[in-house]
Write a protein that holds these residues in place. Sequence first.
Motif, PDB file in Angstrom:
ATOM      1  N   UNK A 117       0.805  -1.229   0.000  1.00 34.08           N
ATOM      2  CA  UNK A 117       0.000   0.000   0.000  1.00 34.08           C
ATOM      3  C   UNK A 117       0.840   1.282   0.000  1.00 34.08           C
ATOM      4  N   UNK A 118       2.176   1.149   0.184  1.00 35.97           N
ATOM      5  CA  UNK A 118       3.037   2.336   0.260  1.00 35.97           C
ATOM      6  C   UNK A 118       3.303   2.841  -1.157  1.00 35.97           C
ATOM      7  N   UNK A 119       2.608   3.899  -1.547  1.00 35.28           N
ATOM      8  CA  UNK A 119       2.698   4.413  -2.925  1.00 35.28           C
ATOM      9  C   UNK A 119       3.939   5.265  -3.158  1.00 35.28           C
ATOM     10  N   UNK A 120       4.512   5.841  -2.082  1.00 36.45           N
ATOM     11  CA  UNK A 120       5.685   6.706  -2.237  1.00 36.45           C
ATOM     12  C   UNK A 120       6.421   6.797  -0.910  1.00 36.45           C
ATOM     13  N   UNK A 121       7.673   7.269  -0.978  1.00 42.55           N
ATOM     14  CA  UNK A 121       8.485   7.450   0.226  1.00 42.55           C
ATOM     15  C   UNK A 121       9.445   8.606  -0.031  1.00 42.55           C
ATOM     16  N   UNK A 122       9.711   9.417   0.985  1.00 37.09           N
ATOM     17  CA  UNK A 122      10.672  10.512   0.819  1.00 37.09           C
ATOM     18  C   UNK A 122      11.908  10.251   1.676  1.00 37.09           C
ATOM     19  N   UNK A 123      12.816  11.225   1.726  1.00 32.77           N
ATOM     20  CA  UNK A 123      14.073  11.022   2.455  1.00 32.77           C
ATOM     21  C   UNK A 123      13.840  10.790   3.942  1.00 32.77           C
ATOM     22  N   UNK A 157       7.181   0.347  -7.561  1.00 32.14           N
ATOM     23  CA  UNK A 157       8.261   0.758  -8.462  1.00 32.14           C
ATOM     24  C   UNK A 157       8.961   2.018  -7.974  1.00 32.14           C
ATOM     25  N   UNK A 158       8.182   3.050  -7.645  1.00 37.98           N
ATOM     26  CA  UNK A 158       8.763   4.323  -7.191  1.00 37.98           C
ATOM     27  C   UNK A 158       9.527   4.121  -5.898  1.00 37.98           C
ATOM     28  N   UNK A 159       8.951   3.331  -4.985  1.00 33.48           N
ATOM     29  CA  UNK A 159       9.587   3.085  -3.680  1.00 33.48           C
ATOM     30  C   UNK A 159      10.894   2.324  -3.854  1.00 33.48           C
TER      31      UNK A 159
END
Length: 517
Positions: A445-451, A478-480
């Motif tokens: 479910x994690x669609x994105x992650x930042x620093x 993919x993005x993660x």
Amino acid sequence: MGSSRDIAIGPVAVVSLLIGSMLQDEIDPKNAVAYRRLAFTTTFFAGIAQMMLGIFRLGFLIDFISHAAIVGFMGGAAITISLQQLKGLLGIKNFTKKTDIVSVMRSVINSAHHGWNWQTIAIGISFLAFLLISKYIGKRNRKLFWLPAIAPLFSVIASTLLVYLTHAQDHGVQVVNHIKKGINPSSVDEIYFTGEYVSHGFRIGVVAGMVALTEAIAIGRTFAAMKDYQLDGNKEMVALGTMNLVGSMTSCYVATGSFSRSAVNYMAGCRTAVSNIVMSIVVLLTLLLITPLFKYTPNAILASIIISAVVGLVDVEAAKLIWKIDKFDFIACMGAFFGVVFISVEIGLLIAVSVSFAKILLQVTRPRTAILGKLSRTSVYRNIQQYPDARQVPGILIVRVDSAIYFSNSNYIKERILRWLNEEEEKLKQSSQPKIRHLIVEMSPVTDIDTSGIHALEELFRSLLKRDIQLALANPGTIVIEKLHSSKFADLIGENMIFLSVADAIFTFAPKTTEEA
């Protein structure tokens, strides 16, 4: 210019009340010229605000006003509008300019002994009953949809004739008197572009414009869904903005989509926006030919029409449904309602938006997490609270994160996972079961992650390392996965600790469990 085929444009009760109450706070209506000029200035800035939202494709801002907030705001506005009409319905001459329920009821009660007019009350109450009964019949029998549509017109004609024939105006019944015939002149030179009232016009215009947009787009979407076509929100905003911009220069105040008129339009069988042109022609002919006939129209009938029109805005069933579904939404709904009723329209709207923002922030900063267990005779892993039959794998804790991991929630997610771990270790210690050796974070479910999110994972990895627990990730998107590789986090935990699925991780850490399944 818009994309809606059904929406009927014109002045509406909520926006009219909003502008009226906010203008009265700045200028006394008895100062007609300045009051009118501020109304045109408000309309000008409302049009600019609406147009800019559409041009810069900022329509998503309106979505911050939730459905629950709109239900509460509309209900509160309906109560406030109805209370304001008590002046005309009871024939009160000296009435408060405030809109809150306490001030209005005090004014009504104080004038009870000397300010009420029984002829006015008789006219108002009888026609109000007729209008409400017509609306009820129209709802019960769809073939009679035209009855509530023509009931206000019939009421105006009948009450005007009644007053004219009985000379009721000589017995204290307040009437409209003279209505200026013809088309209003250009108002370009009446808009305030300089001076102290520009800021007031801008503030009132932006608030009124946003409320008008919300109502119009909600109405447009409703009918678009019924007829199965797409509504372009940004086109609607540009169209409404242009309309109000031109209107401010031609002696008009803020107009928007009307639900009642749009419903009549739809039931009458309209197919395109040409229906608005037909309506405009009818209004034009009315202004040019028959305005003198309204001289004897009693104010009580106008009050009755407004009350009957807004009573449907109080949606008790919608409020009950909101309570059942989401308590936080209900707080937003009631906050808007009581804010409008007990303070002012703008305060009610501010409360509604503030509560909606608070809900968004709470959901963003406190995302859901869940412990997963294996469903019997499958390789499927689900939330153990949702599926009581799901069993945890001995020595392994599986935690699912149901949100993107950003700076706003990364620390909370890390601490929540460690809290889950502490609680599970405490349970295992009490039951003398093997301690946890592996912690799997399910990341589908994690669609994105930042620093900040990656930094939180690094801290989680080091914290687990001290406890001799191996961290593994399952099914990052993919993005993660790209960001995990770019930040070298994949190298830190090891490429072999990132798995396609939870089942693959379990097969690696506890192959016997998988074989049994």
